[in-house]
Design an enzyme around this catalytic site. Structure first.
Site, short mmCIF file in Angstrom:
data_model
loop_
_atom_site.label_atom_id
_atom_site.label_comp_id
_atom_site.label_asym_id
_atom_site.label_seq_id
_atom_site.Cartn_x
_atom_site.Cartn_y
_atom_site.Cartn_z
N GLU A 29 0.87 -1.33 0.13
CA GLU A 29 0.13 -0.10 0.07
C GLU A 29 1.06 1.23 -0.11
OE1 GLU A 29 -2.87 -0.23 -0.74
OE2 GLU A 29 -3.31 -2.49 -0.37
N CYS A 40 1.94 -5.08 -10.31
CA CYS A 40 3.09 -5.53 -10.98
C CYS A 40 2.74 -6.88 -11.50
CB CYS A 40 4.32 -5.62 -10.19
SG CYS A 40 5.77 -6.25 -10.78
#
Ligand code: ZN
Ligand code: ZN
Length: 181
Positions: A131, A141
């Site tokens: 986060e 990703c």
């Protein structure tokens, strides 16, 4: 030095906050502070879902963070949701300042497993770094071992590492050179 503030809402195990303070300060080369615990915002609770709306913690954080805080991370031990999803492990403002993580679904006991503090702590660290990564501007990703991989389930969280892949790391280095973090 950059300051990350950890803000507990409701009952949060203090030893977990201390663990996060230590690990995040090492990992992100930042000073990490623990704020005074505040009550869970009642208006964030949806009685029909029995969950708290995560975005409301980001709003609350804005009023609580001490001056000079670069990133604020709310930590809660209740279940969080956003309207389009059945639950979330956390939420963050991308390229912002505020983020929240929930410990609720990170407990091994939630999945009927025996308590395992090491697994539990690793999960928390991964979600926290994930986060905060969003607040620095990183998106999700595709590398399933990278901490910025999206966790749809606890298996995804367990599969990824608590560190960034080389692509994500390159981005972070560029950002820090621009002195944003
Ligand atoms: Zn994410
Ligand atoms: Zn990555």
């Amino acid at each position: 030095m950059s300051i990350i503030s950890l803000q507990p809402f409701g009952d949060v195990d203090f030893s977990i906050l201390c663990y996060l303070r230590e690990e995040l300060s090492k990992k992100l080369s930042a000073e990490c502070k623990i704020g005074k615990q505040v009550d869970l915002p009642e208006k964030a609770f949806d009685p029909s879902r029995k969950q708290y709306r995560s975005t409301m913690f980001l709003d609350q954080l804005k009023t609580l963070l001490p001056d000079k805080t670069l990133k604020g991370l709310a930590v809660v031990d209740v279940d969080l949701y956003v309207p389009r999803l059945s639950f979330v492990f956390g939420e963050a403002e991308v390229e912002g300042k505020h983020a929240v993580i929930s410990l609720f679904r990170l407990h091994p006991q939630y999945y009927g497993q025996p308590q395992d503090i090491e697994i539990y702590q690793k999960r928390i660290l991964k979600e926290a770094v994930h986060e905060i990564g969003h607040t620095i501007g990183l998106g999700h990703c595709s590398d399933s071992r990278c901490v910025m991989h999206f966790s749809n389930s606890i298996e995804d969280t367990d599969c990824k590492r608590e560190s960034f892949c080389s692509n994500c790391l390159d981005y972070l280095v560029e950002e820090s050179e621009e002195a944003k973090f």
